[in-house]
Scaffold this active site. Structure first.
Site, PDB file in Angstrom:
ATOM      1  N   GLU A 128       1.041  -1.583   0.078  1.00  0.00           N
ATOM      2  CA  GLU A 128      -0.470  -0.147   0.295  1.00  0.00           C
ATOM      3  C   GLU A 128       1.399   1.255   0.057  1.00  0.00           C
ATOM      4  OE1 GLU A 128      -2.483  -0.751  -1.227  1.00  0.00           O
ATOM      5  OE2 GLU A 128      -3.892  -0.021   0.487  1.00  0.00           O
ATOM      6  N   THR A 181      -5.393   7.370  -5.027  1.00  0.00           N
ATOM      7  CA  THR A 181      -5.400   7.619  -3.258  1.00  0.00           C
ATOM      8  C   THR A 181      -4.167   8.724  -3.473  1.00  0.00           C
ATOM      9  OG1 THR A 181      -6.054   5.554  -2.925  1.00  0.00           O
ATOM     10  CG2 THR A 181      -5.184   6.537  -1.229  1.00  0.00           C
TER      11      THR A 181
HETATM   12  N1  HSE Z   1      -8.018   5.192   4.228  1.00  0.00           N
HETATM   13  C1  HSE Z   1      -7.440   5.353   2.671  1.00  0.00           C
HETATM   14  C2  HSE Z   1      -8.109   7.062   2.465  1.00  0.00           C
HETATM   15  C3  HSE Z   1      -8.195   4.972   2.321  1.00  0.00           C
HETATM   16  O1  HSE Z   1      -8.691   7.507   2.759  1.00  0.00           O
HETATM   17  O2  HSE Z   1      -7.335   7.542   1.650  1.00  0.00           O
HETATM   18  C4  HSE Z   1      -7.760   4.571   0.736  1.00  0.00           C
HETATM   19  O3  HSE Z   1      -8.614   3.372   0.116  1.00  0.00           O
END
Ligand code: HSE
Length: 309
Positions: A128, A181
């Site tokens: 990630e 993201t």
């Molecule tokens: N918690 C992360 C965000 C999840 O909202 O950036 C990304 O899928």
């Protein structure tokens, strides 16, 4: 075991009030991965179908997660990974998390499970980090553990599996635009007021309590996000209209799935979740934007083994 084929589910991170800490596992959409032992040490990625992604393991989230695991074991062989990617990149339903979680799950199975599912989370988080610049666990944890998961703490890492109410279903619309993201994180404010924190804390506590007690009204009252939705929702076409339609069709609540552009709604019962899907479809029909819609129960198992030899 020399080879394993697995189904790796999509996930919804944040679930409105749990930015970076709460996530849930879907059942009807996911990738397929085949992992096999190789005589040569290290990791190779021989094939990726469905998305244009690097085969170099040091540049691929599955490869990076797998290499993080291999650093902790002493073996004189390696693994090859094949991925059939059904979860689109930048869709907001955990595409990178699925690749990372699937790689470490598959390797761990072939190794005879030296690691618990919880212990695999940090390896998957390394994947990630490559994808978004942050090692968030709210997609990889529900993919590995299934159901709802809460990251109680990042340092040290403490992930808790949360009870899933039996009649809870998710509806997800994925508008075919890509939001990275990394970009979606850059629009989130780094500082919040005490008033905002108080609202968010109340809703997160309420949602967790509602999940354990299967109190659908409490779940509904708690599905609000003060932290990221106000800033990210402007990136998503028809976000407010989808929310309104979902609520009019009886959804318990709705919000941005992960970092978007997917929008999720939770419903009590599959019939309601299907009705919400029809309402979402109606909103998007005239926008000219292509979209996918998924209706799914919450997958309490997580990754599923399809075959092995
Ligand atoms: N918690 C992360 C965000 C999840 O909202 O950036 C990304 O899928």
């Amino acid at each position: 075991m020399n080879e394993i084929k697995i189904f790796v589910p999509a996930t919804i991170a944040n679930v409105s009030c749990g930015f970076d800490v709460l996530g849930l596992c879907l059942d009807t959409v996911g990738d397929e991965m085949t992992i096999r032992k190789t005589s040569q040490k290290g990791i190779t990625i021989s094939k990726i179908i469905g998305q244009d992604l690097p085969l170099d393991p040091t540049k691929n989230v599955a490869g990076v997660a797998a290499l993080a695991l291999l650093e902790k074991v002493d073996i004189d062989y390696g693994f090859d990974i094949e991925i059939l990617k059904n979860i689109k990149l930048g869709s907001g339903i955990g595409s990178s998390a699925a690749s990372a979680a699937g790689a470490v799950f598959g390797i761990n199975e072939i190794l005879g499970k030296p690691f618990s599912l919880e212990a695999l989370i940090p390896f998957a988080m390394a994947g990630e980090k490559l994808a978004s610049g942050t090692a968030h666990a709210d997609n990889v944890a529900p993919a590995l553990l299934g159901g709802f998961t809460l990251v109680r703490s990042y340092q040290p890492l403490d992930v808790i599996k949360i009870h899933t109410p039996k009649e809870l279903y998710a509806t997800v619309i994925h508008p075919q635009i890509e939001i990275k993201t990394r970009d979606a994180r850059s629009v989130v404010k780094k500082q919040i007021s005490l008033e905002t924190a108080v609202k968010q804390l109340g809703n997160l506590g309420g949602l967790i309590s509602g999940l354990y007690t299967e109190n659908y009204e409490l779940i509904s009252n708690s599905l609000h996000d003060e932290l990221v939705e106000p800033y990210r929702s402007i990136l998503i076409p028809e976000f407010e209209t989808i929310k309104k339609a979902s609520s009019e069709n009886g959804a318990l609540g709705s919000g941005i799935s992960g970092s978007g552009p997917s929008i999720f709604a939770l419903s009590k019962g599959i019939e309601n979740a299907k009705k919400v899907a029809l309402g979402m479809k109606e909103v998007y029909r005239n926008t000219g934007i292509d979209f996918d819609i998924h209706v799914s129960k919450i997958n309490e198992l997580g990754i599923k083994v399809l075959a092995f030899k």
